[in-house]
Design a protein around this motif. Structure first.
Motif, PDB file in Angstrom:
ATOM      1  N   MET A 192       1.572   6.784   7.263  1.00  0.00           N
ATOM      2  CA  MET A 192       1.630   7.189   5.864  1.00  0.00           C
ATOM      3  C   MET A 192       2.679   6.357   5.127  1.00  0.00           C
ATOM      4  SD  MET A 192       3.029  10.626   4.140  1.00  0.00           S
ATOM      5  CE  MET A 192       3.194  11.421   5.706  1.00  0.00           C
ATOM      6  N   SER A 193       2.358   5.912   3.913  1.00  0.00           N
ATOM      7  CA  SER A 193       3.383   5.210   3.164  1.00  0.00           C
ATOM      8  C   SER A 193       4.312   6.247   2.559  1.00  0.00           C
ATOM      9  CB  SER A 193       2.746   4.342   2.081  1.00  0.00           C
ATOM     10  OG  SER A 193       1.822   5.074   1.341  1.00  0.00           O
ATOM     11  N   ALA A 228       6.316   6.071  -0.095  1.00  0.00           N
ATOM     12  CA  ALA A 228       6.392   6.156  -1.548  1.00  0.00           C
ATOM     13  C   ALA A 228       5.045   5.779  -2.148  1.00  0.00           C
ATOM     14  CB  ALA A 228       7.472   5.208  -2.037  1.00  0.00           C
ATOM     15  N   ILE A 279       2.242   3.795  -4.081  1.00  0.00           N
ATOM     16  CA  ILE A 279       2.047   2.359  -4.286  1.00  0.00           C
ATOM     17  C   ILE A 279       1.924   2.138  -5.789  1.00  0.00           C
ATOM     18  CG2 ILE A 279       0.478   0.433  -3.862  1.00  0.00           C
ATOM     19  CD1 ILE A 279      -0.310   1.885  -1.236  1.00  0.00           C
ATOM     20  N   TRP A 330      -8.891 -10.815  -1.051  1.00  0.00           N
ATOM     21  CA  TRP A 330      -9.784  -9.940  -1.823  1.00  0.00           C
ATOM     22  C   TRP A 330      -9.657 -10.326  -3.295  1.00  0.00           C
ATOM     23  CZ3 TRP A 330     -12.707  -6.367   0.827  1.00  0.00           C
ATOM     24  CH2 TRP A 330     -13.409  -5.422   0.077  1.00  0.00           C
ATOM     25  N   GLU A 331     -10.656  -9.957  -4.113  1.00  0.00           N
ATOM     26  CA  GLU A 331     -10.517 -10.218  -5.544  1.00  0.00           C
ATOM     27  C   GLU A 331      -9.328  -9.420  -6.085  1.00  0.00           C
ATOM     28  OE1 GLU A 331     -14.487 -10.477  -4.015  1.00  0.00           O
ATOM     29  OE2 GLU A 331     -13.392  -8.626  -4.363  1.00  0.00           O
ATOM     30  N   PRO A 342      -7.248  -7.605  -9.441  1.00  0.00           N
ATOM     31  CA  PRO A 342      -7.682  -6.938 -10.675  1.00  0.00           C
ATOM     32  C   PRO A 342      -7.940  -7.965 -11.784  1.00  0.00           C
ATOM     33  CG  PRO A 342      -5.870  -5.742  -9.689  1.00  0.00           C
ATOM     34  CD  PRO A 342      -6.018  -7.004  -8.893  1.00  0.00           C
ATOM     35  N   LEU A 379      -0.549  -4.550 -12.942  1.00  0.00           N
ATOM     36  CA  LEU A 379      -1.879  -4.890 -13.442  1.00  0.00           C
ATOM     37  C   LEU A 379      -1.702  -5.840 -14.621  1.00  0.00           C
ATOM     38  CD1 LEU A 379      -3.638  -1.404 -13.438  1.00  0.00           C
ATOM     39  CD2 LEU A 379      -4.179  -3.356 -11.981  1.00  0.00           C
ATOM     40  N   THR A 430     -12.552  -0.855  -1.000  1.00  0.00           N
ATOM     41  CA  THR A 430     -11.498  -1.821  -1.308  1.00  0.00           C
ATOM     42  C   THR A 430     -10.347  -1.587  -0.342  1.00  0.00           C
ATOM     43  OG1 THR A 430     -10.175  -2.803  -3.088  1.00  0.00           O
ATOM     44  CG2 THR A 430     -10.276  -0.409  -3.061  1.00  0.00           C
ATOM     45  N   PRO A 431      -9.657  -2.648   0.053  1.00  0.00           N
ATOM     46  CA  PRO A 431      -8.649  -2.473   1.108  1.00  0.00           C
ATOM     47  C   PRO A 431      -7.306  -1.946   0.613  1.00  0.00           C
ATOM     48  CG  PRO A 431      -8.826  -4.791   0.533  1.00  0.00           C
ATOM     49  CD  PRO A 431      -9.865  -4.064  -0.277  1.00  0.00           C
ATOM     50  N   ARG A 432      -7.053  -2.044  -0.696  1.00  0.00           N
ATOM     51  CA  ARG A 432      -5.723  -1.681  -1.195  1.00  0.00           C
ATOM     52  C   ARG A 432      -5.824  -1.106  -2.601  1.00  0.00           C
ATOM     53  NH1 ARG A 432      -4.366  -5.187   2.371  1.00  0.00           N
ATOM     54  NH2 ARG A 432      -5.508  -6.896   1.429  1.00  0.00           N
ATOM     55  N   ALA A 433      -4.799  -0.319  -2.973  1.00  0.00           N
ATOM     56  CA  ALA A 433      -4.726   0.255  -4.316  1.00  0.00           C
ATOM     57  C   ALA A 433      -4.831  -0.849  -5.368  1.00  0.00           C
ATOM     58  CB  ALA A 433      -3.383   0.970  -4.488  1.00  0.00           C
ATOM     59  N   PHE A 434      -5.429  -0.533  -6.480  1.00  0.00           N
ATOM     60  CA  PHE A 434      -5.554  -1.398  -7.668  1.00  0.00           C
ATOM     61  C   PHE A 434      -6.611  -2.494  -7.541  1.00  0.00           C
ATOM     62  CE2 PHE A 434      -0.997  -0.142  -7.838  1.00  0.00           C
ATOM     63  CZ  PHE A 434      -1.024   0.562  -9.030  1.00  0.00           C
ATOM     64  N   LEU A 435      -6.977  -2.901  -6.316  1.00  0.00           N
ATOM     65  CA  LEU A 435      -7.911  -4.023  -6.187  1.00  0.00           C
ATOM     66  C   LEU A 435      -9.312  -3.586  -6.583  1.00  0.00           C
ATOM     67  CD1 LEU A 435      -6.856  -5.718  -2.830  1.00  0.00           C
ATOM     68  CD2 LEU A 435      -6.037  -6.141  -5.145  1.00  0.00           C
ATOM     69  N   ARG A 447      -4.642   3.752   7.795  1.00  0.00           N
ATOM     70  CA  ARG A 447      -4.477   2.548   6.972  1.00  0.00           C
ATOM     71  C   ARG A 447      -3.547   2.839   5.793  1.00  0.00           C
ATOM     72  NH1 ARG A 447      -7.228  -2.363   6.249  1.00  0.00           N
ATOM     73  NH2 ARG A 447      -6.723  -3.230   4.219  1.00  0.00           N
ATOM     74  N   GLU A 448      -3.883   3.907   5.028  1.00  0.00           N
ATOM     75  CA  GLU A 448      -2.990   4.443   3.994  1.00  0.00           C
ATOM     76  C   GLU A 448      -2.516   3.394   2.997  1.00  0.00           C
ATOM     77  OE1 GLU A 448      -3.431   7.318   4.346  1.00  0.00           O
ATOM     78  OE2 GLU A 448      -3.219   8.003   6.396  1.00  0.00           O
ATOM     79  N   GLN A 449      -3.458   2.747   2.350  1.00  0.00           N
ATOM     80  CA  GLN A 449      -3.103   1.735   1.358  1.00  0.00           C
ATOM     81  C   GLN A 449      -3.583   2.123  -0.035  1.00  0.00           C
ATOM     82  OE1 GLN A 449      -1.607  -1.495   1.808  1.00  0.00           O
ATOM     83  NE2 GLN A 449      -0.923  -0.563   3.692  1.00  0.00           N
ATOM     84  N   GLY A 450      -3.981   3.391  -0.203  1.00  0.00           N
ATOM     85  CA  GLY A 450      -4.541   3.806  -1.490  1.00  0.00           C
ATOM     86  C   GLY A 450      -3.494   4.291  -2.457  1.00  0.00           C
ATOM     87  N   SER A 509      -2.263   7.506  -1.264  1.00  0.00           N
ATOM     88  CA  SER A 509      -1.987   7.607   0.174  1.00  0.00           C
ATOM     89  C   SER A 509      -0.665   8.299   0.471  1.00  0.00           C
ATOM     90  CB  SER A 509      -2.014   6.228   0.835  1.00  0.00           C
ATOM     91  OG  SER A 509      -3.339   5.756   0.893  1.00  0.00           O
ATOM     92  N   HIS A 510       0.243   8.342  -0.526  1.00  0.00           N
ATOM     93  CA  HIS A 510       1.506   9.061  -0.285  1.00  0.00           C
ATOM     94  C   HIS A 510       1.271  10.562  -0.304  1.00  0.00           C
ATOM     95  CE1 HIS A 510       0.995   8.847  -4.594  1.00  0.00           C
ATOM     96  NE2 HIS A 510       1.875   9.807  -4.755  1.00  0.00           N
ATOM     97  N   PRO A 561      -1.214  12.370   1.608  1.00  0.00           N
ATOM     98  CA  PRO A 561      -2.318  12.286   2.564  1.00  0.00           C
ATOM     99  C   PRO A 561      -3.203  13.526   2.502  1.00  0.00           C
ATOM    100  CG  PRO A 561      -0.217  12.581   3.706  1.00  0.00           C
ATOM    101  CD  PRO A 561       0.097  12.433   2.255  1.00  0.00           C
TER     102      PRO A 561
END
Ligand code: FES
Lengths: 318, 175
Positions: A1-2, A4, A6, A34-35, A37, A100, B30-35, B60-63, B66-67, B69
């Motif tokens: 888990m992160s 904080a 993102i 990856w693309e 934003p 962004l 998508t693999p990560r937040a914002f992408l 994975r927790e990249q969303g 994700s904080h 869960p």
């Protein structure tokens, strides 16, 4: 888990290119290519640098080039430290969080011709716009670059020189050209853009004084100083979602009042030009002093670094 | 005189859930937040975890969330009909890659499914809760869609039986 939330787009530095005139060109990509934003031509992003520095730079690539953000950074030894950090400390492979993309040039279809005037590194948003215009078959534009000696970003300028779109003005060899002559007389099918040092923008605004605002795009390097308001009154600032409120003293910024409540808010230019501190407001009568929001956007949002309140109470969606 | 309308003879909850069969229209991850979300011809669902390569896959927790869960947010669904309604009622063009849920389905009454099991292609899902819209999506899309998406922002699900889901797969109730 992160641990904080993102809050930024994760990028890594793919390449760093020495681009002349004290400028380095950074290509930022997603770790998996990856693309990224999407962005409008000449939009800007905040780079979140090590040590908590946040700095805003224009993107200089074509929006169709959607897997990277290309930013050109001039080393300013006497600046606020962001460019020095990027030049001296950031290496290929380093991670940089970015915001962004925001803003950018409006290039409406009813404008048939564009005249862009850039001072030195101020060419960056117009490189993006030029790539977009060429790709979309709207090739009627001229990019005037004023620089003392060699202009930066020669490699990116070369195709525009070859296609006859670029006009270089070496102000070390010759007197600075008259901007009024470059701009010509006002015509409704022509759009203007200017980015450069403050003195050049002042001249440009003067030369384009009779052009309608909707036909002019201006980008500033540094925020203009905020006029001190001798009639400023204190007011109560309410953060609706955080359920907090505070009194904002005359002369205090809304940004510092929010920070004093320990509410985290992104801010970069602190002068109402970069757009990173935008917040929606819910009740009250904000006094907007930013240079980026349209009247329609102001009906909903404000920039906390410069905005004030005409009423005794202002409620933010924060 | 009007004909008498035949009323249902039972008032049980089961009887008022409409019978339906839906279809998978679009798949995104998508693999990560914002992408940006990327359109996929097929995605791999792993039971108890999530979608291979997606930001919210457990571990994975990249969303963006994700904080916070949430075990019941392994795959998210969205109704194609909502995209049509946004256009019809609000003149908003929202693409299936913009709502940021993984699976866009047509003909599936998502709001009826909370607490139920259903088949998405060869995978078995359990609907945990309705998704709620977030301002984050307005920030990413630049479109004022928060209000119009209230109450129709999709469905969060847990994966009971994994497998491959393809565009065109059937969506069915678990009889
Ligand atoms: S920090 Fe740049 S507009 Fe407020």
């Amino acid at each position: 888990m992160s641990a904080a939330p993102i809050t930024t787009v994760k990028t890594v530095v793919e390449t760093i290119e020495d681009s002349g005139a004290g400028v380095k060109l950074f290509s930022l990509v997603d770790p998996d290519h990856w693309e990224l934003p999407p962005f409008r031509p000449g939009a800007h992003i905040d780079l979140h640098l090590p040590g908590g520095l946040v700095r805003t730079y224009s993107l200089c690539n074509d929006p169709a080039d959607d897997c990277r953000y290309l930013v050109a950074v001039k080393r300013e030894g006497c600046g606020r430290g962001g460019s020095v950090k990027l030049h001296d400390e950031i290496r290929v492979g380093d991670s940089i969080g970015v915001s962004l993309p925001r803003g950018g040039l409006d290039l409406p279809d009813d404008i048939e011709r564009f005249i862009f005037v850039a001072g030195g590194i101020g060419v960056t948003p117009f490189l993006s716009a030029a790539a977009f215009l060429k790709r979309t078959g709207r090739a009627d534009f001229a990019l005037h670059v004023l620089s003392r000696g060699e202009p930066p970003l020669r490699r990116l300028l070369a195709p525009l020189a070859a296609s006859g779109h670029l006009v270089l003005h070496d102000t070390a060899a010759r007197a600075r050209p008259e901007l009024a002559k470059i701009i010509g007389r006002q015509q409704c099918h022509i759009g203007l853009g200017c980015c450069g040092p403050e003195s050049m923008i002042d001249d440009f605004e003067h030369a384009a004084g009779d052009w309608p605002a909707g036909r002019i795009h201006i980008e500033r390097f540094v925020p203009p100083p905020l006029p001190v308001d001798p009639n400023a009154k204190p007011y109560t600032l309410v953060l609706a979602r955080s359920r907090l409120e505070t009194r904002v003293a005359p002369g205090q910024t809304m940004l510092s009042a929010i920070q004093s409540l320990n509410v985290d808010i992104p801010a970069s230019c602190c002068g109402g030009i970069c757009g990173s501190c935008k917040v929606n407001w819910l009740e009250g009568a904000p006094v907007h002093r930013d240079r980026v929001l349209s009247p329609a956007e102001r009906a909903r949002s404000l920039m906390v670094c410069v905005a004030g309140s005409a009423d005794d109470r202002l409620v933010l969606d924060l | 005189m009007l004909d008498t309308v035949q009323q249902p003879t039972t008032s049980s909850h089961e009887s008022v859930v409409p019978s339906w069969t839906g279809v998978v229209r679009h798949l995104h991850l998508t693999p990560r937040a914002f992408l940006p979300m990327r359109s996929m011809p097929e995605i791999v669902l792993i039971a108890g975890k999530g979608i291979e390569g997606d930001r919210y896959m457990i571990g994975r927790e990249q969303g963006f969330y994700s904080h916070k869960p949430e075990e019941g947010r392994q795959v998210t669904l969205f109704e194609d009909e909502t995209l049509v309604a946004l256009k019809r009622d609000h003149n908003i063009d929202l693409g299936p890659e913009e709502h940021r849920r993984n699976v866009t389905v047509a003909g599936v009454p998502l709001t009826h499914l909370v607490g139920r099991r259903f088949w998405l292609g060869e995978t078995l899902l359990e609907a945990t809760r309705l998704s709620i819209p977030c301002r984050h999506i307005e920030e990413i899309t630049g479109k004022a869609i928060f209000d119009p998406l209230i109450n129709r922002s999709g469905l969060n699900c847990r994966i009971l039986q994994g497998g491959i889901v393809r565009v065109g797969d059937a969506v069915r109730n678990d009889a």
